[in-house]
Design a protein around this motif. Structure first.
Motif, PDB file in Angstrom:
ATOM      1  N   ASN A  51      44.154  35.186  50.004  1.00 35.52           N
ATOM      2  CA  ASN A  51      44.503  34.025  48.919  1.00 35.52           C
ATOM      3  C   ASN A  51      45.637  33.190  49.475  1.00 35.52           C
ATOM      4  O   ASN A  51      46.635  33.879  49.666  1.00 35.52           O
ATOM      5  CB  ASN A  51      44.965  34.559  47.747  1.00 35.52           C
ATOM      6  CG  ASN A  51      45.225  33.415  46.693  1.00 35.52           C
ATOM      7  OD1 ASN A  51      44.750  32.241  47.095  1.00 35.52           O
ATOM      8  ND2 ASN A  51      46.030  33.612  45.774  1.00 35.52           N
ATOM      9  N   SER A  52      45.580  31.840  49.967  1.00 33.98           N
ATOM     10  CA  SER A  52      46.512  31.249  50.215  1.00 33.98           C
ATOM     11  C   SER A  52      47.483  30.621  49.224  1.00 33.98           C
ATOM     12  O   SER A  52      48.357  30.149  49.446  1.00 33.98           O
ATOM     13  CB  SER A  52      46.023  29.631  51.154  1.00 33.98           C
ATOM     14  OG  SER A  52      45.282  28.907  50.019  1.00 33.98           O
ATOM     15  N   PRO A  54      49.804  32.008  45.633  1.00 36.43           N
ATOM     16  CA  PRO A  54      50.800  33.033  45.625  1.00 36.43           C
ATOM     17  C   PRO A  54      50.596  34.407  45.127  1.00 36.43           C
ATOM     18  O   PRO A  54      51.097  35.580  45.079  1.00 36.43           O
ATOM     19  CB  PRO A  54      52.049  32.406  44.744  1.00 36.43           C
ATOM     20  CG  PRO A  54      51.036  31.505  43.797  1.00 36.43           C
ATOM     21  CD  PRO A  54      50.129  31.115  44.772  1.00 36.43           C
ATOM     22  N   VAL A  55      49.282  34.505  44.748  1.00 37.19           N
ATOM     23  CA  VAL A  55      48.753  35.848  44.070  1.00 37.19           C
ATOM     24  C   VAL A  55      48.126  36.421  45.016  1.00 37.19           C
ATOM     25  O   VAL A  55      47.306  36.149  45.977  1.00 37.19           O
ATOM     26  CB  VAL A  55      47.778  35.530  42.897  1.00 37.19           C
ATOM     27  CG1 VAL A  55      47.192  36.718  42.352  1.00 37.19           C
ATOM     28  CG2 VAL A  55      48.166  34.631  41.966  1.00 37.19           C
ATOM     29  N   VAL A  56      48.398  37.936  45.197  1.00 38.67           N
ATOM     30  CA  VAL A  56      47.987  38.842  46.144  1.00 38.67           C
ATOM     31  C   VAL A  56      46.850  39.684  45.961  1.00 38.67           C
ATOM     32  O   VAL A  56      46.667  40.302  44.566  1.00 38.67           O
ATOM     33  CB  VAL A  56      48.909  39.880  46.677  1.00 38.67           C
ATOM     34  CG1 VAL A  56      48.328  40.743  47.772  1.00 38.67           C
ATOM     35  CG2 VAL A  56      50.149  38.998  47.324  1.00 38.67           C
ATOM     36  N   PHE A  57      45.387  39.409  46.585  1.00 35.71           N
ATOM     37  CA  PHE A  57      44.397  40.331  46.155  1.00 35.71           C
ATOM     38  C   PHE A  57      44.130  41.144  47.086  1.00 35.71           C
ATOM     39  O   PHE A  57      44.015  40.876  48.383  1.00 35.71           O
ATOM     40  CB  PHE A  57      43.156  39.205  45.743  1.00 35.71           C
ATOM     41  CG  PHE A  57      43.384  38.226  44.653  1.00 35.71           C
ATOM     42  CD1 PHE A  57      43.778  38.779  43.575  1.00 35.71           C
ATOM     43  CD2 PHE A  57      43.125  37.066  44.942  1.00 35.71           C
ATOM     44  CE1 PHE A  57      43.729  37.815  42.314  1.00 35.71           C
ATOM     45  CE2 PHE A  57      43.514  36.013  43.684  1.00 35.71           C
ATOM     46  CZ  PHE A  57      43.596  36.434  42.440  1.00 35.71           C
ATOM     47  N   ASN A  58      43.394  42.337  46.885  1.00 40.10           N
ATOM     48  CA  ASN A  58      42.837  43.202  47.628  1.00 40.10           C
ATOM     49  C   ASN A  58      41.519  43.330  47.126  1.00 40.10           C
ATOM     50  O   ASN A  58      41.075  44.359  46.188  1.00 40.10           O
ATOM     51  CB  ASN A  58      43.466  44.706  47.643  1.00 40.10           C
ATOM     52  CG  ASN A  58      44.904  44.576  48.186  1.00 40.10           C
ATOM     53  OD1 ASN A  58      45.373  43.997  49.038  1.00 40.10           O
ATOM     54  ND2 ASN A  58      45.968  45.047  47.296  1.00 40.10           N
ATOM     55  N   PHE A  59      40.446  42.946  48.087  1.00 45.00           N
ATOM     56  CA  PHE A  59      39.174  42.729  47.558  1.00 45.00           C
ATOM     57  C   PHE A  59      38.327  43.927  48.186  1.00 45.00           C
ATOM     58  O   PHE A  59      38.406  44.254  49.302  1.00 45.00           O
ATOM     59  CB  PHE A  59      38.348  41.258  48.042  1.00 45.00           C
ATOM     60  CG  PHE A  59      39.020  40.285  47.319  1.00 45.00           C
ATOM     61  CD1 PHE A  59      38.494  40.097  45.808  1.00 45.00           C
ATOM     62  CD2 PHE A  59      39.557  39.138  47.755  1.00 45.00           C
ATOM     63  CE1 PHE A  59      38.969  39.180  45.184  1.00 45.00           C
ATOM     64  CE2 PHE A  59      40.236  38.145  46.884  1.00 45.00           C
ATOM     65  CZ  PHE A  59      39.704  38.173  45.630  1.00 45.00           C
ATOM     66  N   SER A  60      37.224  44.550  47.414  1.00 45.27           N
ATOM     67  CA  SER A  60      36.395  45.338  47.996  1.00 45.27           C
ATOM     68  C   SER A  60      35.015  45.071  47.058  1.00 45.27           C
ATOM     69  O   SER A  60      35.015  44.523  45.922  1.00 45.27           O
ATOM     70  CB  SER A  60      36.925  47.004  47.796  1.00 45.27           C
ATOM     71  OG  SER A  60      37.173  47.239  46.402  1.00 45.27           O
ATOM     72  N   SER A  61      33.974  46.155  47.536  1.00 42.24           N
ATOM     73  CA  SER A  61      32.726  46.143  46.760  1.00 42.24           C
ATOM     74  C   SER A  61      32.295  47.573  46.497  1.00 42.24           C
ATOM     75  O   SER A  61      32.230  48.287  47.748  1.00 42.24           O
ATOM     76  CB  SER A  61      31.683  45.345  47.314  1.00 42.24           C
ATOM     77  OG  SER A  61      30.397  45.043  46.634  1.00 42.24           O
ATOM     78  N   GLN A  62      32.158  47.824  45.508  1.00 42.90           N
ATOM     79  CA  GLN A  62      31.272  49.277  45.059  1.00 42.90           C
ATOM     80  C   GLN A  62      29.701  49.234  45.464  1.00 42.90           C
ATOM     81  O   GLN A  62      29.076  50.067  45.650  1.00 42.90           O
ATOM     82  CB  GLN A  62      31.201  49.525  43.505  1.00 42.90           C
ATOM     83  CG  GLN A  62      32.787  49.697  43.261  1.00 42.90           C
ATOM     84  CD  GLN A  62      33.043  50.187  41.781  1.00 42.90           C
ATOM     85  OE1 GLN A  62      32.411  49.336  41.103  1.00 42.90           O
ATOM     86  NE2 GLN A  62      33.802  51.079  41.440  1.00 42.90           N
ATOM     87  N   GLU A  63      29.080  47.990  45.578  1.00 45.10           N
ATOM     88  CA  GLU A  63      27.844  47.917  46.079  1.00 45.10           C
ATOM     89  C   GLU A  63      27.749  47.274  47.408  1.00 45.10           C
ATOM     90  O   GLU A  63      28.054  48.113  48.474  1.00 45.10           O
ATOM     91  CB  GLU A  63      27.069  46.834  45.191  1.00 45.10           C
ATOM     92  CG  GLU A  63      27.152  47.720  43.519  1.00 45.10           C
ATOM     93  CD  GLU A  63      26.311  47.030  42.682  1.00 45.10           C
ATOM     94  OE1 GLU A  63      25.172  47.260  42.491  1.00 45.10           O
ATOM     95  OE2 GLU A  63      26.962  46.085  42.243  1.00 45.10           O
TER      96      GLU A  63
END
Length: 254
Positions: A51-52, A54-63
């Motif tokens: 994300n450009s 200020p909020v930090v995301f760590n994305f993943s997928s269970q599917e």
């Protein structure tokens, strides 16, 4: 530029350029207080999930993770493609806590290229954040209910504007919420409608996760997205028609 000597010696960010446009014919020398920095701006350049804002995301997928595809700017691997009911990304729990919660103002925008529209009385979610266990989420979506809609869903408290988004074509959609019981909906920089919420309110978004392409993720009510998506944004203000039109024009210029 105010005169022939006003040549700037550094590259401006998109937010700074947009600030110039919104302030009229002259660009001030100091742009340290650009008013419309998004909290979320996911451009997926080269497949990046960073994300450009200020909020930090760590994305993943269970599917299954979405496919990479050509983005709305024509850049290879610059967008996401969803071609089954199982593709999505979800952030870790609580990483949306800095986004607008409760009934505070917000604007949600994205470029979309749907391959199909929702079935009647159903939805396809571009992205959402918030808590789905208690249905306190904020959702940008397409819906079909007595016709095709562009929608802002609080789930159980929803605002739907009449509009049929074309298939297999990039379109820019925004929902701008300033509080109260209506949302202003825009398509390709044009104001469409300010539909009233229907259902059990008021809007009360609570923290959950930032999710791309589905309502819940694995299991439960899904409402998966079908098609491509790019340039997802969340602002903590209710952008006006001029601001949204400029965001669309800057994006369309590519």
């Amino acid at each position: 530029m105010e005169n022939a000597n006003d040549a700037y010696s550094r590259e401006y960010t998109e937010t700074q350029v947009l600030s110039c446009l919104l302030q009229g014919p002259y660009c001030p020398r100091s742009l340290s207080s650009a008013p419309i920095q998004p909290l979320v701006q996911l451009d997926f350049t080269n497949g990046s999930l960073v994300n450009s804002g200020p909020v930090v995301f760590n994305f993943s997928s269970q599917e299954w993770a979405p496919n990479l595809t050509t983005g709305k700017d024509g850049d290879a691997n610059g967008g996401l493609n969803f071609d089954t009911n199982n593709r999505y990304y979800s952030s870790a729990a609580g990483q949306d806590a800095s986004l607008p919660l409760g009934s505070s103002p917000r604007t949600l925008c994205a470029w979309i290229k749907p391959s199909q529209l929702p079935a009647n009385n159903s939805h396809q979610l571009v992205f959402r954040y918030g808590n789905t266990t208690t249905a306190n989420a904020s959702v940008l979506a397409l819906s079909t209910s007595s016709g095709n809609k562009v929608s802002f869903l609080g789930f159980g408290y929803d605002a739907l504007a009449d509009y049929t988004i074309p298939l297999n074509t990039w379109s820019h959609i925004c929902s701008s919420y300033s509080g109260g019981n209506t949302v202003s909906i825009y398509v390709n920089g044009n104001f469409i409608a300010s539909p009233a919420f229907a259902g059990s309110g008021p809007l009360n978004t609570t923290s959950g996760a930032f999710v791309i392409g589905t309502w819940t993720g694995s299991g439960g009510l899904a409402y998966y997205w079908w098609g491509d998506s790019d340039d997802m944004r969340v602002y903590d203000i209710a952008l006006n028609s001029v601001q949204i039109a400029q965001i669309y024009r800057l994006g369309a210029a590519f």
